[in-house]
Scaffold this active site. Structure first.
Site, PDB file in Angstrom:
ATOM      1  N   HIS A 153      -9.014   5.873  -4.096  1.00 23.62           N
ATOM      2  CA  HIS A 153      -9.050   5.368  -2.717  1.00 23.62           C
ATOM      3  C   HIS A 153      -8.486   3.963  -2.594  1.00 23.62           C
ATOM      4  O   HIS A 153      -8.516   3.377  -1.523  1.00 23.62           O
ATOM      5  CB  HIS A 153     -10.467   5.444  -2.150  1.00 23.62           C
ATOM      6  CG  HIS A 153     -11.343   4.257  -2.428  1.00 23.62           C
ATOM      7  ND1 HIS A 153     -11.287   3.514  -3.581  1.00 23.62           N
ATOM      8  CD2 HIS A 153     -12.309   3.679  -1.669  1.00 23.62           C
ATOM      9  CE1 HIS A 153     -12.167   2.545  -3.527  1.00 23.62           C
ATOM     10  NE2 HIS A 153     -12.810   2.607  -2.385  1.00 23.62           N
ATOM     11  N   SER A 162       0.849  -1.180   0.000  1.00 24.60           N
ATOM     12  CA  SER A 162       0.000   0.000   0.000  1.00 24.60           C
ATOM     13  C   SER A 162       0.887   1.234   0.000  1.00 24.60           C
ATOM     14  O   SER A 162       2.116   1.138   0.083  1.00 24.60           O
ATOM     15  CB  SER A 162      -0.918  -0.005   1.239  1.00 24.60           C
ATOM     16  OG  SER A 162      -1.717  -1.176   1.276  1.00 24.60           O
TER      17      SER A 162
END
Length: 863
Positions: A785, A766
């Site tokens: 997102h 991430s």
């Protein structure tokens, strides 16, 4: 990944249905119907699976429709696909009431060969042979499309020279164009022109739409298959003789398109009862016998399909410019079961609006008959009790029904079945509130979900991107993220990954259904919905700095708990502090790279540091709130929805009372989501404290980096064409990314920009970004997102096996994953997601979200 018992009917192309267990030896040659929202299309089946017995549950709707499936089987709802285990009584699911006819292999015979075209130009024959239309057999795929085209042309088509014309509404003509193209011919564009008409002395204008084929070979093909030449009123045509030899579902192809062109649409004769849908047909008196034979043939074929008709009538004779004509008429018997069978097995092909009305009528009749059946059972039970000596007064107390109904049941004042109750809606009232989608699906309320034991189960996969199919009439395939910092390094955790993942899995409730860290009563729910993270901190589930590092300080002041339904509150009551399912997760990560050192320092991130990422949302409360208001929007603003390019854009107009209420309810759901993540973080701190025998805050520095919401709408002020305007900014699949200096960025980060957290897959890592300086100008202060999916959950379960994914991640990547089921891991396999590196590269290049740090999974728990 195997979801349905073997006796579940799957809707296939051309209006056929077959048990799913019967597809195993032919699935690669089959196409299943997919409800796309815009249309119901046939999609190739690419996968078939079967497995050992599993527990199945029966879902029943208010219309009496039922299907059995395993708990993880997804059902289409207004809020997307929802697994059965997350459905509750009162939820709406999408049904596709058109069920078709039982699949059977047609008897094979040759309809046309070269000998039927001996008198034609050899070039015409060659054109048909080049398209594999000669010889033409009853088992050919092209023949099934030709059956529809011949049936419709017989009703609403004409020939002009070599041209074959079809008349209808534009959307229906598009379907005709598709079938003409599928058999190898080039259809024209859709034409429109104003036409003047006169009926009974009244003149009016209407727009006529048409499409044509100019191929002489296509025209000859239609004629040879039974399409009448010349003026139909003067013709001696009857129904094609070959219909007698076809499978039932093939007969229905011809009948349904003729009825689509010629039969009246469903309509009511009284408030709750329907006219007989009817067909009128004119012939010159000289061709009277042929006209009567044609309609009697159609009636016979309907009877063969189990559909009763009224008697054939000779309605009138009329003098016309071409001579005296006679008009015949027959209708479909109005017995409710008979109408339902007609609407759901034959119906009106190439006539979308008629078919949509037939679907609405079907659901109304099913609901009405279900209510009447229930009343009939009460009447029978009341009489049985009376025969057993129970006093009428006591009998009345036993049933939730008016006393007069019981009296009439006991004293024989009723002939036949009961009527529906007085408060049962008229059809017009029902129709005003019922939206039939263009794919012929419609919502129905779930009234019961019951366990039905263990059965062998099956599943199929289709190639269409919608990744759904129709099973027994059912269409079946708000969150945010926060990051917690620690002062631990990867070396501190190595060797303890399994201990850590097991402890987290035991401590944090996961999966579908109920179970949370806090069991909230009514007062507690009200406080959570109104005050958000403030409630959590005040009640010992956090520290003051958590408020400073949360978007909006963890509270939406516009929240209005009173606008959240009691049902939504009840669903959230026992889910406060739980991960849920799907792509929601808790992941322990290590920082592998930092990119902008001054920003990374401000965020408190450095390479090799351990952080925790928590991704989840508002659970059943948010889902129910969305469902509640979507239903209200569909009812109050149907005209607006019809004007939208996609029904997924459904919304209440800004400034309306409904919009005001929905915004207040949504803000309350946001507060709930923040509290949900806060409680999970609190429990995570406790687990780290236990595993590493240290105080999580004082010793391990477990502080919240940031919590940023996903999938919400917020009222914000933005520069639009040089003018500040207040807007509702909807971030769906997006997240806020405000730049440095923006007043809404927490003070701790205002000099460098708002932290933005972009989750990737559990095998790819991430990113932490900061709001870029271009974000306000380019994207209303937003960026992506997450990595985003490449395939649906259903497709993922077909492609991956959860156990294999889990083993590969541990052996090849040293990532430890634990979940409620292997299916969940399969749904979230790394290959299911886009390349998060590329997603972030684009954001960084655009200057809407700048790279700060990259993280990589150490261990992960999922619902």
């Amino acid at each position: 990944m195997n979801c349905l018992p073997g006796d579940t009917d799957v809707l296939l192309s051309h209006g056929r249905r077959r048990r799913i267990e019967g597809l195993w030896d032919r699935f690669e040659d089959e196409s299943a119907v997919v409800a796309t929202g815009d249309d119901a299309v046939a999609s190739d089946i690419r996968l078939f699976t079967m497995s050992k017995p599993e527990t199945v549950y029966e879902v029943e709707t208010e219309t009496g429709d039922t299907v059995e499936a395993t708990a993880d089987h997804p059902f289409k709802t207004a809020d997307g696909m929802v697994e059965l285990d997350d459905l509750e009584e009162g939820d709406d699911v999408y049904l596709h009431p058109f069920e078709g006819l039982q699949d059977e292999t047609p008897p094979e015979f040759t309809l046309l060969d070269e000998s039927d075209f001996e008198e034609e130009n050899p070039q015409l024959v060659r054109a048909l042979k080049d398209r594999d239309l000669l010889p033409l057999k009853s088992t050919d795929e092209a023949f099934n499309r030709l059956l529809k085209l011949v049936g419709y042309h017989t009703g609403d088509g004409s020939f002009s020279g070599n041209q074959s014309w079809f008349y209808g509404e534009p959307k229906d003509l598009e379907r005709i164009q598709e079938d003409i193209a599928a058999i190898g011919f080039d259809p024209s564009r859709i034409y429109e022109r104003e036409r003047n008409h006169e009926i009974d002395g009244n003149s009016f204008e209407r727009v006529e739409y048409s499409a044509r084929s100019t191929a002489k070979s296509f025209r000859k093909l239609l004629v040879k298959l039974g399409a009448p030449e010349g003026r139909k009123v003067e013709s001696g045509f009857t129904a094609p003789e070959y219909l007698d030899r076809l499978a039932d579902w093939q007969k229905a192809l011809y009948l349904s398109t003729f009825f689509g062109a010629e039969m009246s649409a469903p309509d009511t004769v009284s408030a709750k009862n329907f006219y007989a849908p009817s067909v009128s047909h004119n012939r010159l008196v000289a061709e009277r016998d042929a006209g009567e034979t044609f309609l009697r043939d159609l009636m016979t074929h309907l009877n063969d399909l189990g559909i009763s008709t009224n008697a054939l009538e000779e309605v009138e004779r009329t003098e016309t410019t071409v001579g005296e004509t006679v008009r015949f008429r027959f209708g479909i018997s109005t017995d409710p079961d008979n109408l339902i069978r007609f609407f759901t097995t034959v119906g009106y092909r190439y006539a979308r609006e008629k078919q949509k009305e037939a679907i609405a009528a079907t659901q109304y009749l099913k609901h009405k008959e279900r209510v009447i059946d229930a009343r009939a059972r009460i009447a029978e039970e009341a009489r049985a009790l009376a025969d057993g000596g129970v006093a009428p007064k006591e009998i009345k107390k036993r049933f939730d029904i008016n006393d007069r109904f019981v009296e009439r049941s006991l004293y024989g004042e009723r002939d036949g079945r009961p009527r529906p109750p007085a408060d049962f809606p008229d059809y017009d009232e029902y129709r005003d509130e019922t939206i039939v989608q263009d794919d012929l699906s419609v919502t129905a309320e779930v009234v019961d979900i019951a366990e039905r034991g263990e059965k062998p189960v099956y599943d199929i996969g289709v190639t269409h991107d919608a990744h759904n199919f129709v099973a027994d009439g059912f269409v079946v395939s708000n969150c945010g993220v926060r990051m917690v910092k620690t002062n631990l390094t990867y070396e501190d955790v190595r060797g303890r990954e399994r201990e850590l993942v097991d402890a987290l899995f035991d401590a944090v409730p996961t999966g579908l259904g109920g179970g949370g860290i806090v069991q909230a009563d009514s007062d507690t729910m009200g406080d959570i919905l109104e005050y958000g993270v403030e409630w959590a901190v005040e009640n010992g589930y956090g520290i003051e700095s958590d408020l400073d590092h949360c978007e909006d300080e963890g509270r939406r002041p516009d929240a209005r708990p009173e606008f959240v339904s009691q049902k939504a509150k009840d669903r959230g009551r026992n889910q406060v502090g739980s991960l849920g399912s799907g792509n929601h997760f808790l992941e322990v990560q290590r920082v592998t790279d930092t990119y902008r050192e001054e920003v990374a320092d401000a965020f408190g991130l450095q390479e090799d540091q351990i952080v925790v990422l928590i991704h989840c949302g508002s659970r059943g409360l948010g889902h129910q709130t969305c469902t509640d208001y979507l239903r209200d929007i569909e009812q109050e603003h149907a005209d607006l929805l019809e004007s939208l390019p996609d029904t997924e854009l459904a919304a209440a107009p800004a400034g309306s009372e409904l919009a005001h209420e929905y915004y207040g309810a949504m803000c309350a759901a946001i507060n709930f989501a923040w509290v949900n993540r806060q409680l999970i973080m609190h429990r995570t701190r406790e687990v780290f404290g236990d595993v590493f025998d240290a105080d999580p805050v004082e010793d391990l520095d477990m502080e919240l980096l940031y919590d940023v919401a996903h999938n919400i709408a917020k009222r914000e002020t933005h520069d639009v064409d040089g003018e500040d305007r207040e807007l509702f900014v909807h971030r769906k699949g997006a997240t806020r990314a405000f730049p440095a200096g923006h007043e809404e960025v927490p003070a701790a980060y205002r000099d460098v920009g708002q932290p933005v957290i972009i989750p990737g897959s559990m095998g790819a890592g991430s990113y932490v970004l900061r709001g870029g300086e271009n974000s306000m100008d380019v994207s209303f202060g937003s960026t992506a997102h997450g990595a985003g999916r490449l395939m649906s959950r259903t497709a993922a379960k077909q492609e991956y096996w959860g156990g294999d994914v889990q083993d590969d991640l541990e052996e090849q990547n040293e990532i430890y994953v634990k979940a409620e089921s292997g299916a969940t891991i399969a749904e979230e396999a790394p290959g299911v997601y886009k390349d998060v590196d590329e997603v972030v590269r684009v954001s960084d290049a655009l200057g809407i979200g700048d790279k700060v740090a990259r993280t990589y999974p150490v261990c992960n728990i999922k619902g």
